[in-house]
Motif scaffolding. Structure first.
Motif, PDB file in Angstrom:
ATOM      1  N   UNK A   1       0.892  -1.093   0.047  1.00 37.73           N
ATOM      2  CA  UNK A   1      -0.084  -0.002  -0.030  1.00 37.73           C
ATOM      3  C   UNK A   1       0.816   1.283  -0.022  1.00 37.73           C
ATOM      4  N   UNK A   2       1.784   1.346   0.857  1.00 35.44           N
ATOM      5  CA  UNK A   2       2.558   2.468   0.878  1.00 35.44           C
ATOM      6  C   UNK A   2       3.589   2.798  -0.283  1.00 35.44           C
ATOM      7  N   UNK A   3       4.311   1.669  -0.478  1.00 36.95           N
ATOM      8  CA  UNK A   3       5.213   1.895  -1.503  1.00 36.95           C
ATOM      9  C   UNK A   3       4.817   2.177  -2.729  1.00 36.95           C
ATOM     10  N   UNK A   4       3.510   1.339  -3.269  1.00 42.76           N
ATOM     11  CA  UNK A   4       3.384   1.733  -4.843  1.00 42.76           C
ATOM     12  C   UNK A   4       2.725   3.364  -4.756  1.00 42.76           C
ATOM     13  N   UNK A   5       2.375   3.783  -3.660  1.00 47.53           N
ATOM     14  CA  UNK A   5       2.102   5.188  -3.804  1.00 47.53           C
ATOM     15  C   UNK A   5       2.934   6.352  -3.416  1.00 47.53           C
TER      16      UNK A   5
END
Lengths: 313, 313
Positions: B81-85
């Motif tokens: 969730x965090x890394x893609x955004x």
């Protein structure tokens, strides 16, 4: 005064409880109702905490990880036996507590006769207990008998009857641990098992009693909790894995065994639940509550740290 | 001078237990022996093994990490969730986790704290953060993470390469490097390491850094394989990892661990689930059967290793 507090670190949990209660009074119109709810839930922490503490007291490596699923299984068994009938309350309670005792005996047998480390033995037995609960009781829709439900919610003023009874049990266990032969002996076993054995203590019998008692406490908790929360579910014991260990250590008992502290367990249980409720009142979401609870546990441990010995095991 | 070889007793038993689980699988589904079959069979063993190695480093120094499963779940949320955004924010999160692990290692030593309770506190924190990031299972695991765990090398299926590399790599680290020998020494005899002039603080911080690092790797692998971010995805990893270390011949007392055995132990734990599925055993019974198998292996283990004459437990 301050020296006495330093000597008796469990008093921190009482001071902390008072502090948190004052905070609750500041933010809530109905602080006494919150206190009532908190000590009702804390009663369950105290019961499982005492059981866990007995096991931990018997020395490094001793711990019971089967408590959460034992709570679920005993609650389910009791609810099933009671079958919503007031007449069957006592047989139901007896059945639940008996199942708890059997789980304790089974754990002891694994540790003693199969030579499996307690942490793994109780973990593996908890897997088996969980399966038994699923296979025999999935989808159990029964409610607790009306009288039992009333009994666990009776209050005198703002003090729940259940909390008073748990306090009586706690006082009793305090004296058993500090004054009885059994109590002194399990301390001796926890401090130096070989010395205890050489001095003629029947180590095996004491461990048998201890693990069985822990199962009994989990059983009582399971029965009462299922009545308190309107029925037994497969997951109702889940949070007790962490909390049962947390209240023991926060209450000032050493995780390495050999010392115990019943007043500390009472204080730590009330404190933890007051904190949970304070966070509820502040309207924090489940996620922030988890984070704060974790941070509070770590901070309390740091604050009362020096004295605790490292778990070796 | 011929040094004592660790091969025979240390991982013979874990090897036998893998084979005992593997043979019936092959008999039931001969096609698992093909490239694709082996790939699917051992896929899930990779994250379990990585978590096991994390736990192995904690247990080598006589500590235990009760928050590992929560950490692995949190990492799936960060990766999915965090890394893609926001790639750099995700990396800051991961670096923060490593920093916290190093600090935990330092504080445990400096304040003589019990690891079990500090990590219980941290388990609440990890899950709280994970739920904040990802309230419901979902996420969008980046392609490159998926590829790392799913590309197809010629001849040998990827999971087997990873498992082999981990077994050999960790064995070399623990047995052939200065750091590894000091880590094992710390678990065996802390005083001796201190007297020899080494900084226990630094060794302990290093060991905990590795616990965190392998927890993160496990979470990344799990996210890559399942392509999902879920705050509760790996909650049973904590105890699965402890059980795998013990199955592999490690001990709670520290100092004595077998990386090769631990990898085999993790494979056994993973394959047991597959075998039970192939045997068409209802998922209800699976967790109980897993418990029984752990108990059987450890019982045999204790019979072989310690024909105990100790008259007390």
């Amino acid at each position: 005064m301050s020296n006495w507090v330093m000597e008796h670190k469990w008093t921190w949990s009482y001071l902390g409880s008072i502090g948190v209660f004052i905070l609750i009074s500041l933010v809530s119109q109905n602080a006494l109702a919150t206190l009532t709810a908190s000590i009702s839930f804390a009663s369950f922490f105290i019961l499982v905490g005492i059981g866990q503490m007995l096991v931990i007291t018997t020395g490094p490596g001793n711990i019971d990880l089967s408590i959460p699923y034992t709570i679920a299984l005993t609650g389910l068994v009791a609810t099933k036996v009671m079958n919503e009938a007031n007449a069957l309350i006592l047989p139901g309670m007896a059945a639940g507590i008996l199942v708890g005792a059997l789980v304790g005996l089974f754990n002891f047998a694994l540790i003693r006769f199969a030579f499996i480390p307690p942490m793994i033995a109780t973990l593996a037995s908890s897997f088996i207990i969980r399966t038994l609960s699923i296979v025999f009781f999935r989808g159990l829709q029964l409610k607790p008998p009306r009288d039992l439900e009333l009994f666990v919610t009776v209050r005198y003023g703002f003090v729940p009857l259940m909390f008073l009874m748990v306090l009586i049990v706690a006082v009793l266990m305090h004296f058993i641990l500090t004054r009885s032969t059994y109590g002194r002996n399990i301390h001796a076993i926890g401090q130096n098992i070989r010395a205890a054995w050489l001095s003629g203590i029947n180590v095996i019998r004491h461990k048998l009693i201890t693990y069985t008692l822990c199962g009994v406490f989990a059983g009582i908790t399971g029965v009462l909790l299922s009545a308190f929360s309107g029925g037994a579910t497969l997951d109702m014991g889940e949070e007790y894995m962490m909390y049962s260990i947390a209240v023991v250590v926060l209450g000032g008992s050493s995780i390495a065994g050999g010392n115990s502290n019943v007043p500390g367990i009472v204080g730590a249980s009330v404190l933890l639940y007051l904190i949970v409720n304070l966070l509820n009142i502040l309207g924090l979401g489940a996620n922030l509550k988890l984070i704060f609870t974790g941070i509070v546990i770590v901070i309390i441990i740091f604050a009362s740290g020096e004295r605790l010995r490292k778990a070796a095991g | 001078m011929q040094r004592k070889q660790i091969i025979p007793t240390d991982f013979l038993l874990p090897l036998v237990s893998v084979v005992v689980v593997f043979i019936p699988i092959v008999i039931l589904k001969p096609r698992v022996l093909q490239y694709e079959g082996l790939n699917l069979l051992f896929n899930m063993a990779v994250p379990v093994t990585l978590a096991t190695i994390g736990q192995l480093f904690a247990m080598t120094i006589g500590e235990i990490d009760f928050s590992l499963g929560n950490l692995v779940s949190l990492v799936t949320c960060i990766v999915g969730t965090v890394i893609p955004s926001n790639f750099s924010l995700g990396m800051i999160f991961l670096a923060g986790i490593l920093l916290i692990y190093v600090l935990i290692g330092a504080f445990l030593y400096l304040k003589k704290l019990p690891s079990i309770i500090v990590t219980i506190g941290m388990s609440f924190v990890w899950t709280g953060i994970a739920v904040t990031i990802q309230p419901h299972p979902g996420g969008n695991v980046p392609k490159f993470v998926q590829q790392i765990v799913s590309f197809r090398p010629p001849w040998i299926p990827l999971p087997l390469i990873y498992l082999g590399a981990l077994a050999i790599g960790i064995h070399v680290i623990l047995n052939k490097t200065n750091f590894g020998i000091l880590v094992r020494g710390l678990g065996g005899n802390q005083k001796a390491i201190h007297q020899a002039g080494h900084s226990i603080l630094r060794i302990q911080m290093g060991a905990f850094l590795l616990v965190g690092l392998f927890g993160i790797l496990s979470g990344a692998a799990l996210a890559g394989i399942t392509t999902s971010a879920d705050a509760n995805l790996a909650r049973n990893y904590t105890l699965l990892a402890v059980a795998s270390v013990i199955l592999g011949g490690g001990s709670f007392a520290g100092g004595k661990v077998s990386p090769v055995g631990a990898v085999l132990g993790a494979c056994t734990m993973t394959l047991v689930g597959t075998l039970l599925t192939f045997l068409k055993i209802s998922p209800d019974w699976q967790i109980g059967a897993q418990g029984l198998i752990i108990l059987m292996v450890l019982f045999v283990n204790s019979l072989i290793k310690h024909p105990r004459k100790v008259p007390y437990v």
